[in-house]
Design an enzyme around this catalytic site. Structure first.
Site, PDB file in Angstrom:
ATOM      1  N   GLY A  62      -4.357  11.172 -35.789  1.00  0.00           N
ATOM      2  CA  GLY A  62      -3.370  10.115 -35.588  1.00  0.00           C
ATOM      3  C   GLY A  62      -3.374   9.078 -36.705  1.00  0.00           C
ATOM      4  O   GLY A  62      -4.432   8.622 -37.136  1.00  0.00           O
ATOM      5  N   TYR A 169      -2.012   5.512 -24.813  1.00  0.00           N
ATOM      6  CA  TYR A 169      -1.568   4.824 -26.020  1.00  0.00           C
ATOM      7  C   TYR A 169      -0.237   4.111 -25.737  1.00  0.00           C
ATOM      8  O   TYR A 169       0.356   4.259 -24.673  1.00  0.00           O
ATOM      9  CB  TYR A 169      -1.432   5.825 -27.172  1.00  0.00           C
ATOM     10  CG  TYR A 169      -2.729   6.509 -27.541  1.00  0.00           C
ATOM     11  CD1 TYR A 169      -3.921   5.790 -27.652  1.00  0.00           C
ATOM     12  CD2 TYR A 169      -2.778   7.883 -27.773  1.00  0.00           C
ATOM     13  CE1 TYR A 169      -5.118   6.425 -27.991  1.00  0.00           C
ATOM     14  CE2 TYR A 169      -3.972   8.523 -28.115  1.00  0.00           C
ATOM     15  CZ  TYR A 169      -5.136   7.784 -28.216  1.00  0.00           C
ATOM     16  OH  TYR A 169      -6.318   8.411 -28.542  1.00  0.00           O
ATOM     17  N   LEU A 660     -34.204  14.706 -30.212  1.00  0.00           N
ATOM     18  CA  LEU A 660     -33.684  15.874 -30.936  1.00  0.00           C
ATOM     19  C   LEU A 660     -32.617  16.530 -30.077  1.00  0.00           C
ATOM     20  O   LEU A 660     -32.722  16.613 -28.881  1.00  0.00           O
ATOM     21  CB  LEU A 660     -34.778  16.910 -31.179  1.00  0.00           C
ATOM     22  CG  LEU A 660     -34.162  18.198 -31.723  1.00  0.00           C
ATOM     23  CD1 LEU A 660     -34.176  18.235 -33.215  1.00  0.00           C
ATOM     24  CD2 LEU A 660     -34.769  19.414 -31.129  1.00  0.00           C
TER      25      LEU A 660
HETATM   26  P1  FAD Z   1     -36.218  25.762 -29.967  1.00  0.00           P
HETATM   27  O1  FAD Z   1     -34.880  25.985 -29.387  1.00  0.00           O
HETATM   28  O2  FAD Z   1     -37.255  25.183 -29.104  1.00  0.00           O
HETATM   29  O3  FAD Z   1     -36.720  27.173 -30.539  1.00  0.00           O
HETATM   30  C1  FAD Z   1     -38.022  27.369 -31.020  1.00  0.00           C
HETATM   31  C2  FAD Z   1     -38.343  28.857 -31.022  1.00  0.00           C
HETATM   32  O4  FAD Z   1     -39.538  29.072 -31.740  1.00  0.00           O
HETATM   33  C3  FAD Z   1     -38.551  29.444 -29.647  1.00  0.00           C
HETATM   34  O5  FAD Z   1     -37.663  30.537 -29.454  1.00  0.00           O
HETATM   35  C4  FAD Z   1     -40.017  29.904 -29.659  1.00  0.00           C
HETATM   36  O6  FAD Z   1     -40.205  31.090 -28.927  1.00  0.00           O
HETATM   37  C5  FAD Z   1     -40.257  30.126 -31.134  1.00  0.00           C
HETATM   38  N1  FAD Z   1     -41.666  30.009 -31.551  1.00  0.00           N
HETATM   39  C6  FAD Z   1     -42.488  28.935 -31.413  1.00  0.00           C
HETATM   40  N2  FAD Z   1     -43.674  29.190 -31.988  1.00  0.00           N
HETATM   41  C7  FAD Z   1     -43.628  30.445 -32.518  1.00  0.00           C
HETATM   42  C8  FAD Z   1     -44.533  31.263 -33.258  1.00  0.00           C
HETATM   43  N3  FAD Z   1     -45.738  30.852 -33.609  1.00  0.00           N
HETATM   44  N4  FAD Z   1     -44.107  32.486 -33.625  1.00  0.00           N
HETATM   45  C9  FAD Z   1     -42.883  32.947 -33.313  1.00  0.00           C
HETATM   46  N5  FAD Z   1     -41.982  32.199 -32.606  1.00  0.00           N
HETATM   47  C10 FAD Z   1     -42.335  30.961 -32.231  1.00  0.00           C
HETATM   48  N6  FAD Z   1     -29.216  20.183 -26.975  1.00  0.00           N
HETATM   49  C11 FAD Z   1     -27.993  19.765 -27.228  1.00  0.00           C
HETATM   50  O7  FAD Z   1     -27.713  19.374 -28.359  1.00  0.00           O
HETATM   51  N7  FAD Z   1     -27.024  19.772 -26.276  1.00  0.00           N
HETATM   52  C12 FAD Z   1     -27.263  20.196 -25.031  1.00  0.00           C
HETATM   53  O8  FAD Z   1     -26.362  20.174 -24.194  1.00  0.00           O
HETATM   54  C13 FAD Z   1     -28.549  20.655 -24.735  1.00  0.00           C
HETATM   55  N8  FAD Z   1     -28.847  21.084 -23.494  1.00  0.00           N
HETATM   56  C14 FAD Z   1     -30.106  21.513 -23.232  1.00  0.00           C
HETATM   57  C15 FAD Z   1     -30.406  21.931 -21.950  1.00  0.00           C
HETATM   58  C16 FAD Z   1     -31.674  22.371 -21.647  1.00  0.00           C
HETATM   59  C17 FAD Z   1     -31.966  22.805 -20.235  1.00  0.00           C
HETATM   60  C18 FAD Z   1     -32.667  22.391 -22.650  1.00  0.00           C
HETATM   61  C19 FAD Z   1     -34.064  22.882 -22.338  1.00  0.00           C
HETATM   62  C20 FAD Z   1     -32.389  21.961 -23.925  1.00  0.00           C
HETATM   63  C21 FAD Z   1     -31.113  21.506 -24.215  1.00  0.00           C
HETATM   64  N9  FAD Z   1     -30.778  21.032 -25.476  1.00  0.00           N
HETATM   65  C22 FAD Z   1     -29.522  20.630 -25.749  1.00  0.00           C
HETATM   66  C23 FAD Z   1     -31.787  20.904 -26.524  1.00  0.00           C
HETATM   67  C24 FAD Z   1     -31.665  22.041 -27.548  1.00  0.00           C
HETATM   68  O9  FAD Z   1     -31.706  23.272 -26.911  1.00  0.00           O
HETATM   69  C25 FAD Z   1     -32.728  21.872 -28.592  1.00  0.00           C
HETATM   70  O10 FAD Z   1     -32.499  20.685 -29.276  1.00  0.00           O
HETATM   71  C26 FAD Z   1     -32.745  23.017 -29.580  1.00  0.00           C
HETATM   72  O11 FAD Z   1     -32.924  24.244 -28.936  1.00  0.00           O
HETATM   73  C27 FAD Z   1     -33.856  22.824 -30.609  1.00  0.00           C
HETATM   74  O12 FAD Z   1     -33.804  23.919 -31.474  1.00  0.00           O
HETATM   75  P2  FAD Z   1     -35.052  24.445 -32.293  1.00  0.00           P
HETATM   76  O13 FAD Z   1     -34.565  25.651 -32.999  1.00  0.00           O
HETATM   77  O14 FAD Z   1     -35.619  23.356 -33.078  1.00  0.00           O
HETATM   78  O15 FAD Z   1     -36.166  24.810 -31.222  1.00  0.00           O
HETATM   79  P1  NAP Z   2     -35.004  12.831 -23.597  1.00  0.00           P
HETATM   80  O1  NAP Z   2     -33.533  12.792 -23.580  1.00  0.00           O
HETATM   81  O2  NAP Z   2     -35.734  12.157 -24.668  1.00  0.00           O
HETATM   82  O3  NAP Z   2     -35.480  12.267 -22.182  1.00  0.00           O
HETATM   83  C1  NAP Z   2     -36.815  12.190 -21.820  1.00  0.00           C
HETATM   84  C2  NAP Z   2     -36.961  11.430 -20.503  1.00  0.00           C
HETATM   85  O4  NAP Z   2     -38.317  11.350 -20.185  1.00  0.00           O
HETATM   86  C3  NAP Z   2     -36.418  10.041 -20.536  1.00  0.00           C
HETATM   87  O5  NAP Z   2     -35.781   9.777 -19.302  1.00  0.00           O
HETATM   88  C4  NAP Z   2     -37.662   9.159 -20.683  1.00  0.00           C
HETATM   89  O6  NAP Z   2     -37.255   7.971 -20.047  1.00  0.00           O
HETATM   90  C5  NAP Z   2     -38.715   9.998 -20.005  1.00  0.00           C
HETATM   91  N1  NAP Z   2     -40.054   9.867 -20.586  1.00  0.00           N
HETATM   92  C6  NAP Z   2     -40.409   9.889 -21.885  1.00  0.00           C
HETATM   93  N2  NAP Z   2     -41.749   9.775 -22.021  1.00  0.00           N
HETATM   94  C7  NAP Z   2     -42.265   9.693 -20.785  1.00  0.00           C
HETATM   95  C8  NAP Z   2     -43.582   9.553 -20.261  1.00  0.00           C
HETATM   96  N3  NAP Z   2     -44.634   9.491 -21.065  1.00  0.00           N
HETATM   97  N4  NAP Z   2     -43.746   9.475 -18.936  1.00  0.00           N
HETATM   98  C9  NAP Z   2     -42.678   9.546 -18.111  1.00  0.00           C
HETATM   99  N5  NAP Z   2     -41.408   9.663 -18.550  1.00  0.00           N
HETATM  100  C10 NAP Z   2     -41.202   9.752 -19.863  1.00  0.00           C
HETATM  101  O7  NAP Z   2     -35.496  14.335 -23.616  1.00  0.00           O
HETATM  102  P2  NAP Z   2     -35.097  15.590 -22.764  1.00  0.00           P
HETATM  103  O8  NAP Z   2     -34.378  15.246 -21.524  1.00  0.00           O
HETATM  104  O9  NAP Z   2     -36.354  16.364 -22.683  1.00  0.00           O
HETATM  105  O10 NAP Z   2     -34.090  16.344 -23.725  1.00  0.00           O
HETATM  106  C11 NAP Z   2     -34.556  16.927 -24.943  1.00  0.00           C
HETATM  107  C12 NAP Z   2     -33.462  16.948 -25.957  1.00  0.00           C
HETATM  108  O11 NAP Z   2     -32.428  17.850 -25.541  1.00  0.00           O
HETATM  109  C13 NAP Z   2     -32.824  15.587 -26.087  1.00  0.00           C
HETATM  110  O12 NAP Z   2     -32.678  15.290 -27.444  1.00  0.00           O
HETATM  111  C14 NAP Z   2     -31.496  15.721 -25.483  1.00  0.00           C
HETATM  112  O13 NAP Z   2     -30.524  14.958 -26.183  1.00  0.00           O
HETATM  113  C15 NAP Z   2     -31.181  17.192 -25.605  1.00  0.00           C
HETATM  114  N6  NAP Z   2     -30.338  17.536 -24.486  1.00  0.00           N
HETATM  115  C16 NAP Z   2     -29.056  17.162 -24.527  1.00  0.00           C
HETATM  116  C17 NAP Z   2     -28.236  17.442 -23.465  1.00  0.00           C
HETATM  117  C18 NAP Z   2     -26.790  17.034 -23.507  1.00  0.00           C
HETATM  118  O14 NAP Z   2     -26.090  17.266 -22.541  1.00  0.00           O
HETATM  119  N7  NAP Z   2     -26.286  16.487 -24.581  1.00  0.00           N
HETATM  120  C19 NAP Z   2     -28.728  18.066 -22.353  1.00  0.00           C
HETATM  121  C20 NAP Z   2     -30.064  18.422 -22.318  1.00  0.00           C
HETATM  122  C21 NAP Z   2     -30.872  18.136 -23.397  1.00  0.00           C
HETATM  123  P3  NAP Z   2     -38.215   6.721 -19.763  1.00  0.00           P
HETATM  124  O15 NAP Z   2     -39.008   6.580 -21.026  1.00  0.00           O
HETATM  125  O16 NAP Z   2     -37.312   5.563 -19.469  1.00  0.00           O
HETATM  126  O17 NAP Z   2     -38.996   7.096 -18.577  1.00  0.00           O
END
Ligand code: FAD
Ligand code: NAP
Ligand code: SF4
Length: 676
Positions: A62, A169, A660
């Site tokens: 826009g 808008y 992260l």
């Molecule tokens: P990871 O995804 O953790 O991958 C690491 C990989 O390394 C794993 O497969 C593991 O098996 C492998 N590994 C570790 N050590 C070794 C070794 N020594 N040898 C071989 N393999 C190894 N993020 C978003 O941005 N948006 C979301 O909506 C979102 N939703 C999420 C929902 C859930 C339920 C969860 C759990 C996470 C979500 N996240 C989301 C977070 C997102 O998935 C992570 O930020 C992302 O996966 C990080 O990527 P990574 O590649 O750094 O690590």
């Molecule tokens: P997060 O977003 O950092 O949340 C961690 C939670 O744990 C917070 O509520 C924090 O709040 C609490 N916490 C932290 N340290 C603690 C402690 N020592 N004791 C008790 N509570 C503690 O992390 P996450 O939920 O594990 O997600 C991981 C990553 O995946 C994040 O970066 C997130 O953005 C991403 N992710 C994104 C989505 C999405 O929809 N965009 C969905 C899932 C995951 P307090 O410190 O206030 O207690």
């Protein structure tokens, strides 16, 4: 000859005096690139890449016609034309068949300016203040500004303009009763409320002449309590047609409406049927949009006769080559938009340049150059989560010899958990895409292989990239070893049994996702339009005002009682995505989830979870406590490799676990892959 798989997508269409080569439009989307110092260069590169990728027409982000319309890009003076001319020249040079139209957007009462204007001083739910009511001269000034802007767009070489009359808008606030409370010729009766839109279109047509394309974006279902009635939508469409618009683009929201319309929890093409109804009322081409992210969906929408053209905006960020890949039968190579909004809309609403979670090059085409390497190296990548996958596939595309290891039996890392959450089904597409890229670029994938520093050193790689992700944070609470304390990992993978009364420690993204998973009942709303309609109180059949007026949302729950807890005193869920967090909060609230802030965790025992809530002791007599308390980087391998002097890089969660997300992981991986 018709395309064998997508005959409707690849059928040309006459729009006004222009022939479009296919039915896919890159929809209007704010990128923020108009505001950067080298705007012309970056915008041109961004659009040209999509032109080369096969789109039939582009609608720009826009552009405001008047200083009161918003602080972003404006076109109201001749001096502002050259930047636009550079863009249209670049687009036409790349493919003279592709059309580019400029969207004219006046944000009205929700403009980020000191003194927003509107038909009446009615404050939007999402605005900081009420707008100043336009007087008759002010209205004339705004209409003249639209016409002037359109004339300048012609000067700048655009093939057409799109006037946006939706989303809350300026134009749309004249249309809707609750924001237009005037009793002069611009308000009151429907004819009067419609007058501003019609007058703008009339004057814009005069300004651009008969040859340029004129599109009007209408709120076909505005999702607003007291919004437009269906007969008003039809009446407006007919009046626009009579004024000579060449196409009508259907839109389905006001920014203040409390129904998600583009987020990942919205079923694909959920709103196309509404466009289909309107298409029966007029004879100009109709454009539909919203959550149409793959060619098969677009083809089905066109084949059903719901629309003449499909607008894809975010999918063009995710994959600029989407249309060519459909044409060449390479659909499994499409990097699909997963509807997360994390790097696009969330960036727009926090003042950052737009990009894309799954494609970090989006809007950075001049900065991130994926070119063949001059020195092919042997590279080991450890971890096939989003970071490792992005790095491995891009580095291999550049010609490096990449071996990708993962300890588990499938690629994806934490995305394999994310995809199990109802409403996050689209995450499967990212894994499908990376799986295919591994094949296309000949990455040597070794699953079920936990690698050690010794093994890597022995293999003599030139570079090792460590993408080993995270380990869930373990907590020091009395009784943390009690059987009722379980990790989110075990809950999502189904290893842990979850009771009827549950406390979740940690209300970050994962805490919210786990709450969604354990309170959910039945089929995911993202997969069933009827369930989605029920959950958000939408009546697609009878179309009451706005599609929602008087319709009560009914959210199914499996009856679990859940407490979602955090230590911070701030609103629970405040840190979630700017444009999606509210929808997650509302869903859980409607399922009765208790959200408690200011919690101190004391102990877990047979009685439940003992907490102090703002200092006062309280027992939550739960039978399961799920720990979602964030994550720590899994860095042991990296540290071991560093000690040996091996050239090693650290990316993704292993680099930085706090806050992260996959957006950061993929961006970091991409930036490394183009320089390694
Ligand atoms: P990871 O995804 O953790 O991958 C690491 C990989 O390394 C794993 O497969 C593991 O098996 C492998 N590994 C570790 N050590 C070794 C070794 N020594 N040898 C071989 N393999 C190894 N993020 C978003 O941005 N948006 C979301 O909506 C979102 N939703 C999420 C929902 C859930 C339920 C969860 C759990 C996470 C979500 N996240 C989301 C977070 C997102 O998935 C992570 O930020 C992302 O996966 C990080 O990527 P990574 O590649 O750094 O690590
Ligand atoms: P997060 O977003 O950092 O949340 C961690 C939670 O744990 C917070 O509520 C924090 O709040 C609490 N916490 C932290 N340290 C603690 C402690 N020592 N004791 C008790 N509570 C503690 O992390 P996450 O939920 O594990 O997600 C991981 C990553 O995946 C994040 O970066 C997130 O953005 C991403 N992710 C994104 C989505 C999405 O929809 N965009 C969905 C899932 C995951 P307090 O410190 O206030 O207690
Ligand atoms: Fe789609 Fe997410 Fe990329 Fe936005 S950031 S374009 S919603 S995948």
């Amino acid at each position: 000859m018709a395309h064998s798989k997508y005959p409707h997508i690849f059928a040309p269409l006459q729009v006004g005096h222009h022939l479009l080569k296919n039915r896919i439009i890159m929809g209007s989307m704010h990128s923020g690139l108009e505001d950067v110092p080298n705007a012309a260069e970056r915008l041109s590169a961004y659009f040209v890449e999509r032109v080369r990728g096969g789109v039939g027409m582009i609608i720009t982000g826009g552009i405001t016609p008047h200083a009161s319309g918003g602080k972003g890009a404006k076109l109201s003076e001749l001096s502002e034309v050259p930047m636009h001319r550079a863009v249209t020249d670049a687009v036409h040079a790349a493919d003279p068949q592709v059309k580019i139209c400029m969207q004219i957007l006046h944000s009205g009462s929700i403009a980020n300016v000191d003194e927003p204007v509107g038909p009446s001083p009615v404050q939007s739910r999402i605005a900081r203040q009420a707008p100043v009511e336009l007087d008759a001269d002010g209205i004339e000034e705004q209409i003249a500004a639209f016409a002037n802007c359109a004339a300048l767009a012609k000067e700048a070489g655009y093939d057409g303009v799109e006037v946006i009359g939706s989303a809350g808008y300026l134009i749309s606030t004249f249309l809707v009763e609750k924001t237009n409370q005037r009793n002069d010729e611009w308000g009151g009766s429907w004819e009067n409320r419609m007058r501003f839109a019609i007058e703008v279109v009339r004057r814009v047509r005069i300004a651009i002449g008969p040859d340029m394309i004129l599109i009007f974006r209408i709120a076909a279902m505005d999702m607003l309590q007291g919004g437009l009635a269906w007969d008003e939508v039809v009446s407006l469409a007919k009046a626009l047609e009579a004024e000579g618009v060449d196409a009508i683009s259907t839109h389905f929201c006001w920014h203040e409406s409390q129904v998600p319309t583009i987020a990942t929890m919205v079923p694909r093409a959920a709103f196309a049927g509404v466009t289909g109804r309107l298409r029966k009322e007029v004879s100009v081409p109709l454009i539909t949009s919203n959550r149409i992210n793959m060619p098969d969906i677009a083809e089905a929408v066109l084949a059903r006769g719901d629309a003449d053209l499909v607008s894809m905006a975010r999918p063009m960020l995710a994959d600029p080559e989407l249309v060519n890949k459909a044409f060449e039968d390479r659909v499994n190579e499409i990097n699909t938009c997963i509807g997360c909004n994390q790097a696009c809309l969330d960036h727009t609403f926090t003042g950052q340049t737009v990009s894309c979670l799954v494609n970090a090059r989006a809007c950075r085409e001049t900065e991130i150059d994926i070119r063949p390497t001059k020195t092919a190296k042997r590279i080991a990548v450890v971890g096939a989560g989003p970071a490792g996958l992005a790095f491995a596939t891009i580095a291999a595309e550049r010609g490096h010899h990449v071996t990708l290891f993962d300890a588990s039996s499938a690629i994806g890392g934490q995305f394999n958990l994310a995809r199990k959450i109802p409403g996050k089904e689209e995450f499967d597409e990212t894994l499908r895409y990376f799986g295919r890229m591994i094949e296309v670029h000949n990455v040597d994938l070794r699953l079920n292989t936990r690698v050690t520093a010794d093994a890597l050193i022995a293999a003599g790689y030139d570079e090792v990239v460590v993408a080993t992700g995270i380990t869930p944070r373990s907590l020091k609470i009395d009784g943390i070893d009690h059987a009722k304390a379980v990790s989110y990992f075990d809950v999502i993978t189904g290893k842990a049994v979850v009771g009827q009364k549950v406390a979740i420690i940690g209300a970050g993204g994962i805490g919210f996702d786990v709450a969604e998973l354990i309170t959910h009942a039945g089929v995911s709303a993202a997969l069933d339009i009827n369930i989605f309609a029920k959950e958000w109180g939408i009546d697609f059949e009878n179309h009451p005002r706005g599609g929602v007026t008087g319709v009560e949302p009914v959210v199914a729950s499996n009856g679990r009682e859940v407490f979602l807890l955090q230590r911070k005193a701030s609103t629970v869920g405040k840190g979630l995505g700017k444009t999606t967090g509210w929808a997650h909060r509302i869903t859980l609230q409607r399922r009765g989830v208790h959200m408690l802030a200011g919690v101190e965790y004391v102990a877990i025992d047979d009685a439940g979870l003992h907490i102090r809530l703002n200092g006062t002791p309280r027992l939550l007599d739960v039978d399961t406590v799920i720990i979602c308390a964030g994550q720590e980087p899994a860095r042991q391998l990296y540290d071991a490799l560093l000690a040996t002097g091996q050239s090693t890089h650290l990316i993704g969660g292993a680099y930085e676990a706090s806050e992260l997300d996959a957006k950061r992981a993929i961006k970091q991986a991409t930036e490394l892959a183009v320089v390694v």
